[in-house]
Design an enzyme around this catalytic site. Structure first.
Site, PDB file in Angstrom:
ATOM      1  N   GLN A 181       3.294   4.509   5.501  1.00 27.95           N
ATOM      2  CA  GLN A 181       1.843   4.436   5.303  1.00 27.95           C
ATOM      3  C   GLN A 181       1.273   5.853   5.404  1.00 27.95           C
ATOM      4  OE1 GLN A 181      -0.974   2.702   8.208  1.00 27.95           O
ATOM      5  NE2 GLN A 181      -1.721   1.412   6.547  1.00 27.95           N
TER       6      GLN A 181
ATOM      7  N   SER B 222       4.203  -4.858   9.503  1.00 28.44           N
ATOM      8  CA  SER B 222       2.915  -4.192   9.301  1.00 28.44           C
ATOM      9  C   SER B 222       2.930  -2.812   9.963  1.00 28.44           C
ATOM     10  CB  SER B 222       1.816  -5.059   9.927  1.00 28.44           C
ATOM     11  OG  SER B 222       0.564  -4.788   9.360  1.00 28.44           O
ATOM     12  N   PRO B 223       2.230  -1.835   9.370  1.00 28.65           N
ATOM     13  CA  PRO B 223       2.169  -0.517  10.008  1.00 28.65           C
ATOM     14  C   PRO B 223       1.515  -0.612  11.380  1.00 28.65           C
ATOM     15  CG  PRO B 223       0.565  -0.697   8.211  1.00 28.65           C
ATOM     16  CD  PRO B 223       1.426  -1.907   8.138  1.00 28.65           C
TER      17      PRO B 223
ATOM     18  N   ALA C 132       0.640   4.471  10.544  1.00 18.31           N
ATOM     19  CA  ALA C 132      -0.210   5.426   9.829  1.00 18.31           C
ATOM     20  C   ALA C 132       0.364   6.824  10.068  1.00 18.31           C
ATOM     21  CB  ALA C 132      -1.638   5.344  10.362  1.00 18.31           C
TER      22      ALA C 132
ATOM     23  N   CYS D 143       0.721   1.909  14.767  1.00 17.64           N
ATOM     24  CA  CYS D 143       0.785   3.191  15.479  1.00 17.64           C
ATOM     25  C   CYS D 143       1.520   3.021  16.796  1.00 17.64           C
ATOM     26  CB  CYS D 143      -0.623   3.696  15.786  1.00 17.64           C
ATOM     27  SG  CYS D 143      -1.437   4.401  14.363  1.00 17.64           S
TER      28      CYS D 143
ATOM     29  N   GLY E 297       2.363  -8.200  11.964  1.00 20.34           N
ATOM     30  CA  GLY E 297       2.196  -7.105  12.907  1.00 20.34           C
ATOM     31  C   GLY E 297       2.672  -7.470  14.289  1.00 20.34           C
TER      32      GLY E 297
ATOM     33  N   TYR F  70     -10.997   4.275   8.465  1.00 24.34           N
ATOM     34  CA  TYR F  70     -10.463   5.643   8.384  1.00 24.34           C
ATOM     35  C   TYR F  70     -10.964   6.303   7.089  1.00 24.34           C
ATOM     36  CZ  TYR F  70      -7.882   4.033  12.391  1.00 24.34           C
ATOM     37  OH  TYR F  70      -7.573   3.531  13.629  1.00 24.34           O
TER      38      TYR F  70
ATOM     39  N   ARG G 218      -3.629  -0.271   1.245  1.00 28.80           N
ATOM     40  CA  ARG G 218      -4.210  -1.183   2.259  1.00 28.80           C
ATOM     41  C   ARG G 218      -5.716  -0.996   2.280  1.00 28.80           C
ATOM     42  NH1 ARG G 218      -2.570  -2.988   8.395  1.00 28.80           N
ATOM     43  NH2 ARG G 218      -1.189  -4.302   7.149  1.00 28.80           N
TER      44      ARG G 218
END
Ligand code: FMN
Length: 364
Positions: free
Chosen positions: A102, A23-24, A60, A26, A331, A185, A233
């Site tokens: 992403q 999973s993306p 992201a 940060c 994740g 976002y 997403r």
């Protein structure tokens, strides 16, 4: 025969060797606040490819500097970013995994400190004005960053930024692009009636609020190669049942609208639009039910990825076997265990179906 966790997934001309996606996440680790990847990003992403995940997605990655959550976020707004990311995609591919990016814009949730520095809004010289569908800052305990309502020119510039980012992502060697329209976002802010109070063509009812995402999906698809998959997403729900908000029914309708535009997979997450949200549960597979609803209720053949609280091989395998999703998106368990996929293969007696790096052969 029905698919399981180690059945390859074909999407367009791209094959994911198994159904496990990183999973993306940060990392807030760009040292010079320039959006360029560092050794940390290389180590973090490539070690999950060594660990056997079929698809490894970057965090992201901001399509313009203003779209970063924190000053230390990764970016892809120049050719220098694409050049620097190419080393990472090469290394991921060398491990037999598929590199994905992403593409993101943080909207009104931009300009904050890193979580381990408190995560508060940065309001001084180090921060920046954020943009959003409406001039309402994200309500934050520690005050708010000034937020400007986007003009028609801003909307056009954001669409261009996503297109240019996709072109650069392809040059950098990514094989899957994901448009980030979740977690409060920018694109989620357009989708949700909680944050979108525009009176122009990008606001109002479902058609207007989904317009920007549909236009960005079409624009990215125009420049993204035909053989390469495009993911989106979403937050399937705002978790704000007591007010006019984005719902699972909206998400099902959105999936039907995005599939004909060339979107191949809906990555189904939840929440993030407002601090008043009430998450019904954060236990095992806490968002799986939304993925299952989209998978079973969409009229299109769009694939679906489930994320949230997937921590065991059995759980990930059952998700695929029971047809609740096509991809298990993992994740935090990948932060605890970079070798989650290899461990899963061992536990499920499927080591013949993964590439164990020869250097590690005696361990698995
Ligand atoms: N989700 C995104 O869509 N993009 C991000 O960049 C992102 N960054 C995250 C960073 C961290 C450290 C964590 C823990 C989560 C982040 N998320 C992000 C959410 C995760 O991708 C994932 O959806 C969430 O953690 C739930 O899955 P899990 O229970 O498997 O961790």
């Amino acid at each position: 025969m029905s698919a399981d966790l180690f059945t390859p997934l074909e999407l367009r001309g791209t094959e994911l060797p198994n159904r496990i996606m990183v999973s993306p996440m940060c990392q807030y680790s760009c040292e010079a606040r320039d959006g360029l990847p560092t050794d940390w990003h290389h180590t973090h992403l490539v070690s999950r490819a060594v660990g056997g995940a079929g698809l490894v997605m970057t965090e992201a990655t901001a399509v313009e500097p203003r779209g970063r959550i924190s000053p230390q976020d990764l970016g892809i707004w120049s050719d220098d970013h694409a050049d620097a990311l190419a080393d990472i995609t090469d290394s991921i591919r060398a491990q037999g995994s598929v590199p994905a990016i992403q593409l993101a814009h943080a909207g009104r949730k931009a300009s904050t400190k890193r979580p381990w520095e408190g995560g508060d809004p940065i309001t001084g010289d180090e921060g920046w004005e954020t943009i959003a569908p409406s001039a309402e800052p994200y309500p934050h305990d520690a005050g708010a960053v000034p937020t400007r309502e986007m003009t028609a020119d801003d909307v056009a510039a954001v669409i261009d930024a996503f297109r240019d980012a996709a072109v650069r992502a392809r040059e950098a060697g990514f094989r899957v692009a994901e448009i980030h329209a979740a977690h409060g976002y920018l694109l989620h802010e357009f989708l949700s009636p909680v944050t979108n109070h525009r009176t122009d063509a990008y606001g109002g009812g479902f058609e207007g609020r989904t317009r920007l995402l549909r236009e960005i999906a079409s624009t990215v698809r125009e420049v993204w190669p035909d053989d390469d998959p495009l993911f989106v997403r979403i937050s399937a729900t705002d978790w704000l049942p007591d007010r006019d908000s984005w719902t699972v029914e909206d998400s099902i309708r959105l999936a039907d609208d995005l599939a004909p535009l060339g979107v191949d997979l809906m990555d189904v997450s939840g929440g993030g639009i407002h601090p008043d949200q009430r998450i019904p549960s954060t236990g095992p597979g806490y968002q799986e039910r939304y993925a299952r609803r989209i998978k079973t209720e969409t009229e299109s053949d769009v694939a679906v990825g489930a994320v949230g609280g997937i921590t065991t091989p059995e759980q990930a395998d059952a998700l695929i076997r029971n047809g609740r999703g096509d991809l298990a998106i993992v994740g935090r368990e990948h932060l605890r265990d970079p070798y989650f996929a290899l461990h899963a293969a061992k536990q499920l007696d499927r080591l013949d179906d993964v590439e164990v790096p020869p250097q590690y052969h005696r361990a698995f």
